[in-house]
Design an enzyme around this catalytic site. Structure first.
Site, PDB file in Angstrom:
ATOM      1  N   ARG A  58      41.321  37.214  77.992  1.00  0.00           N
ATOM      2  CA  ARG A  58      41.758  35.843  77.654  1.00  0.00           C
ATOM      3  C   ARG A  58      42.045  35.672  76.176  1.00  0.00           C
ATOM      4  O   ARG A  58      42.064  34.556  75.663  1.00  0.00           O
ATOM      5  CB  ARG A  58      40.718  34.811  78.106  1.00  0.00           C
ATOM      6  N   LEU A  59      42.268  36.771  75.498  1.00  0.00           N
ATOM      7  CA  LEU A  59      42.640  36.679  74.072  1.00  0.00           C
ATOM      8  C   LEU A  59      44.165  36.684  74.005  1.00  0.00           C
ATOM      9  O   LEU A  59      44.796  37.647  73.596  1.00  0.00           O
ATOM     10  CB  LEU A  59      42.009  37.831  73.291  1.00  0.00           C
TER      11      LEU A  59
END
Ligand SMILES: Cc1cc2nc3c(=O)[nH]c(=O)nc-3n(C[C@H](O)[C@H](O)[C@H](O)COP(=O)(O)O)c2cc1C
Length: 207
Positions: A186-187
């Protein structure tokens, strides 16, 4: 930290783009190659005088430096909302590419020449449907709509079918244009362009 990259090693390049219009065109091209159904489908958000947001899918039918164009019935709910508040937001999500593009901006109608040209490019059945549909208003049953289409079909025969006054296009001229690419853990990579006098400023945002 090596594994904390975007899924696509090419994807990080977009964060250095200076030209959101060219970037959108490139992403749209990727989507046309990757998405089997309606890569040009976008959610269009509006809010009328009551301020309550509304949203629905429409098809993106044109994009250039002037903005994003879609076509609809001006007497529909969205048409009324846009008449009351000519501003909108849109989002496209390409699942297989794991990309999202968002835009916000003012809405203006396309010229009648532009709307006529697009209307006439549509299939005959779609043109008749656009005339027959009283979009967003109550319809007693499907037969009522099909009867209206049949009546129009008989009326126009093989002759020209003029664009009805209540069917046209709108252009969202973006003041912001944001690109999002999925990243591992989720970066994600996220870049927002904001219109300036004669150009764009770019900011990377936390995902
Ligand atoms: C994939 C997809 C594409 C659509 N494209 C359009 C479109 O280009 N124009 C349109 O008026 N409605 C389109 N619709 C229908 C709208 O989502 C909506 O039902 C209709 O415009 C009425 O919305 P309103 O009551 O908010 O005005 C599309 C629906 C889907 C699911």
């Amino acid at each position: 930290m090596d594994q904390l990259r975007t899924d696509d090693p090419q994807a990080a390049d977009f964060t250095r783009s200076d030209d959101p219009v060219a970037l959108f065109a490139a992403w749209m091209k990727d989507a046309e190659a990757a998405e089997p159904e309606d890569p040009n489908a976008m959610a269009l958000a509006t809010a009328g005088a009551d301020g309550l947001p509304d949203v629905r899918m429409v098809l993106l039918k044109g994009f250039d430096a002037q903005g994003f164009v879609f076509y609809t019935n001006t007497q529909s709910t969205k048409g009324a909302e846009l008449a009351e508040n000519p501003q909108a937001a849109l989002v496209l999500h390409w699942k297989s590419l794991r990309r999202q593009v968002r835009a916000r901006g003012a809405i203006t109608p396309v010229t009648s020449e532009e709307a006529d040209a697009y209307f006439q490019s549509r299939r005959r059945e779609s043109r008749l449907g656009a005339i027959a549909s009283q979009q967003s208003r109550p319809l007693a049953d499907r037969a009522t709509l099909m009867d209206a289409v049949a009546e129009l079909s008989a009326r126009y025969g093989d002759g020209p079918i003029p664009r009805p006054a209540h069917w046209t296009g709108f252009r969202i001229t973006p003041v912001t244009l944001e690109f999002w690419q999925n990243g591992e853990f989720r970066l994600h990579d996220r870049v927002r362009f904001t219109r300036t006098d004669g150009g764009w400023s770019r900011a990377r945002l936390y995902p």
